[in-house]
Motif scaffolding. Structure first.
Motif, PDB file in Angstrom:
ATOM      1  N   GLU A 400      34.759  45.447  35.894  1.00  0.00           N
ATOM      2  CA  GLU A 400      33.815  44.715  35.213  1.00  0.00           C
ATOM      3  C   GLU A 400      32.714  44.228  36.270  1.00  0.00           C
ATOM      4  O   GLU A 400      31.688  44.130  36.236  1.00  0.00           O
ATOM      5  N   LEU A 401      33.288  43.380  37.269  1.00  0.00           N
ATOM      6  CA  LEU A 401      32.451  42.588  38.093  1.00  0.00           C
ATOM      7  C   LEU A 401      31.947  43.731  39.211  1.00  0.00           C
ATOM      8  O   LEU A 401      30.701  43.475  39.747  1.00  0.00           O
ATOM      9  N   MET A 402      32.379  44.892  39.558  1.00  0.00           N
ATOM     10  CA  MET A 402      31.996  45.818  40.465  1.00  0.00           C
ATOM     11  C   MET A 402      30.830  46.729  39.492  1.00  0.00           C
ATOM     12  O   MET A 402      29.831  47.130  40.143  1.00  0.00           O
ATOM     13  N   GLY A 403      30.805  46.854  38.057  1.00  0.00           N
ATOM     14  CA  GLY A 403      29.836  47.514  37.414  1.00  0.00           C
ATOM     15  C   GLY A 403      30.048  48.649  37.967  1.00  0.00           C
ATOM     16  O   GLY A 403      29.122  49.675  37.544  1.00  0.00           O
ATOM     17  N   ALA A 404      31.269  49.290  37.859  1.00  0.00           N
ATOM     18  CA  ALA A 404      31.681  50.709  38.425  1.00  0.00           C
ATOM     19  C   ALA A 404      32.917  51.032  37.619  1.00  0.00           C
ATOM     20  O   ALA A 404      33.845  50.324  37.663  1.00  0.00           O
ATOM     21  N   ASP A 405      33.000  52.177  37.268  1.00  0.00           N
ATOM     22  CA  ASP A 405      34.402  52.711  36.551  1.00  0.00           C
ATOM     23  C   ASP A 405      35.508  52.949  37.604  1.00  0.00           C
ATOM     24  O   ASP A 405      34.844  53.555  38.830  1.00  0.00           O
ATOM     25  N   ILE A 406      36.744  52.691  37.152  1.00  0.00           N
ATOM     26  CA  ILE A 406      37.750  52.981  38.285  1.00  0.00           C
ATOM     27  C   ILE A 406      38.157  54.214  37.627  1.00  0.00           C
ATOM     28  O   ILE A 406      38.918  54.177  36.652  1.00  0.00           O
ATOM     29  N   GLY A 407      38.358  55.186  38.330  1.00  0.00           N
ATOM     30  CA  GLY A 407      38.939  56.548  37.811  1.00  0.00           C
ATOM     31  C   GLY A 407      40.262  56.756  38.095  1.00  0.00           C
ATOM     32  O   GLY A 407      41.038  57.484  37.278  1.00  0.00           O
TER      33      GLY A 407
END
Length: 421
Positions: A400-407
């Motif tokens: 959420e904080l990075m604004g990037a999906d963890i795949g």
């Protein structure tokens, strides 16, 4: 399909493991920058392979390429080929291709690197492997290339032109000038053996992409060691961000489909330079010992600290990540409480993005939030839903904080200890 993988911190994020995991899906795995100062560790079937130049997809059927953006010590490459052969993995010219323009690290590069570091008032923490001085010669148009050591007349012609300058430089710095012309016969002998490996990497990759094949570009070191955008002067000698894959391999940026960032559940750094969340205490020791945080190339203990969100945000901007792979989540197991750096305090102001200047980064005081930890051993976990609740919450908060999906999530060094989120 053209995919680029880079490290989102200061290197040692576990890129080798992620590349190894993904390599079975790709036709080509290519290295685009750096030299044998990088170390990628692959653990498979109970064996550990420590690679420095050969791409981490070596255990699969993929074609491996070393691009002209790299600098290569041919002796180290031959050692890697021999190590793999001893373990039943043959690296033939049909398996590995080396671009004709790949810069060769010479003995005088190694000598100058060591001498220069000795004389620095403020140490950089270089690996003393000649990487930086090889890149200096590339920029100065005085490099020895892969094609040169495979052709005696070309090699000797260049040595006669370059050696006097190197002898003078080494002598001026208090070294032994004879080093400049040492190991010539050894380089020529290696050149003969490597001549069948020479290829045009850009041509190979562009043809593969045109034919609908899949190419994976593997970066070395990490984003914040980038020669341009990193924490200068405590950086490496090449561009480590995703954009350099295009330049280092000779592939246009419009052909990039995916950019994956590899990031640890905490942070480490080898050598000197700012590390705002560094823990010089029991927590740091826990991370170092449980995470095996010792350099693959040098064996030096890595400096360890809490996850740094401002640093991660900048890495995402610099690389344009389409997704992330989170590694070493298991190392946090056993900690009652976990801290997460949301921002910094600098000169009385709160900021949520990493400052551009290293001096400013070194003066930043982390602003933390506390997150409940977990006691459970998660190294055998095979899916996200099977993680302890607090571990899942930590991953979701990072995302959420990075604004990037963890795949992808990694919970151990083994090939089978990684799963899709």
């Amino acid at each position: 399909m053209f995919t680029i993988i880079t490290g989102a911190q200061f290197g040692d994020e576990g890129k080798g493991k992620i590349v190894d995991m993904m390599a079975s899906q790709y036709d080509i795995v290519a290295r685009f920058q750096g030299g044998d100062n990088a170390g990628h560790t692959v653990v498979a079937e109970g064996k550990t392979y420590k690679l420095h130049l050969i791409p981490s997809g070596v255990l699969f059927d993929a074609r491996l390429l070393i691009g002209p953006g790299t600098v290569m010590n041919p002796g180290i490459l031959m050692e890697e080929i021999a190590m793999l052969s001893d373990n039943g993995v043959e690296v033939s010219p049909s398996k590995l291709g080396i671009d004709a323009k790949t810069s060769i690290i010479m003995p005088y590069h190694v000598a100058l690197d060591g001498l220069r570091e000795q004389k620095r008032a403020v140490k950089i923490g270089t690996t003393n492997r000649g990487i930086g001085f090889a890149y200096v010669d590339k920029v100065g148009r005085e490099e020895i290339q892969m094609a040169d050591i495979a052709d005696k007349s070309r090699f000797m012609r260049k040595i006669e032109e370059i050696a006097p300058q190197k002898e003078a430089a080494i002598k001026e710095m208090g070294g032994e000038p004879k080093i400049a012309r040492s190991e010539i016969d050894a380089y020529l002998e290696i050149g003969k053996k490597l001549k069948p490996y020479i290829t045009d990497v850009s041509k190979e990759i562009n043809k593969a992409l045109k034919d609908g094949r899949k190419v994976l570009a593997e970066g070395a070191q990490g984003t914040h060691l980038d020669i341009i955008h990193g924490t200068q002067k405590f950086v490496t000698s090449s561009s480590t961000i995703a954009g350099s894959a295009c330049a280092g391999l000779g592939v246009g940026p419009t052909k990039v489909n995916e950019v994956i960032g590899v990031i640890k559940a905490y942070i480490t750094r080898v050598g000197e330079g700012p590390l705002p969340t560094e823990q010089k205490n029991e927590v740091g020791e826990h991370l170092r010992e449980k995470g095996g945080e010792f350099g693959t190339t040098t064996g030096r203990p890595r400096r360890c600290g809490w996850f740094d969100m401002p640093l991660a945000r900048k890495a995402i901007n610099l690389n344009g990540y389409t997704s992330m792979a989170l590694t070493k989540l298991d190392v946090l197991s056993g900690l009652k409480s976990i801290k997460l750096c949301l921002g910094y305090e600098l000169e009385g102001k709160n900021i949520d993005y990493m400052p551009e200047l290293s001096d400013d980064v070194s003066r930043c005081k982390p602003i933390y939030i506390d997150i409940p930890g977990w006691r459970e051993d998660i190294t055998d976990t095979e899916s996200f839903v099977d993680l302890p609740e607090n571990a899942r919450l930590y991953v979701e908060l990072l995302e959420e904080l990075m604004g990037a999906d963890i795949g992808y999530i990694s919970v151990g060094p083994g090939r089978k200890q990684t799963f899709m989120k």
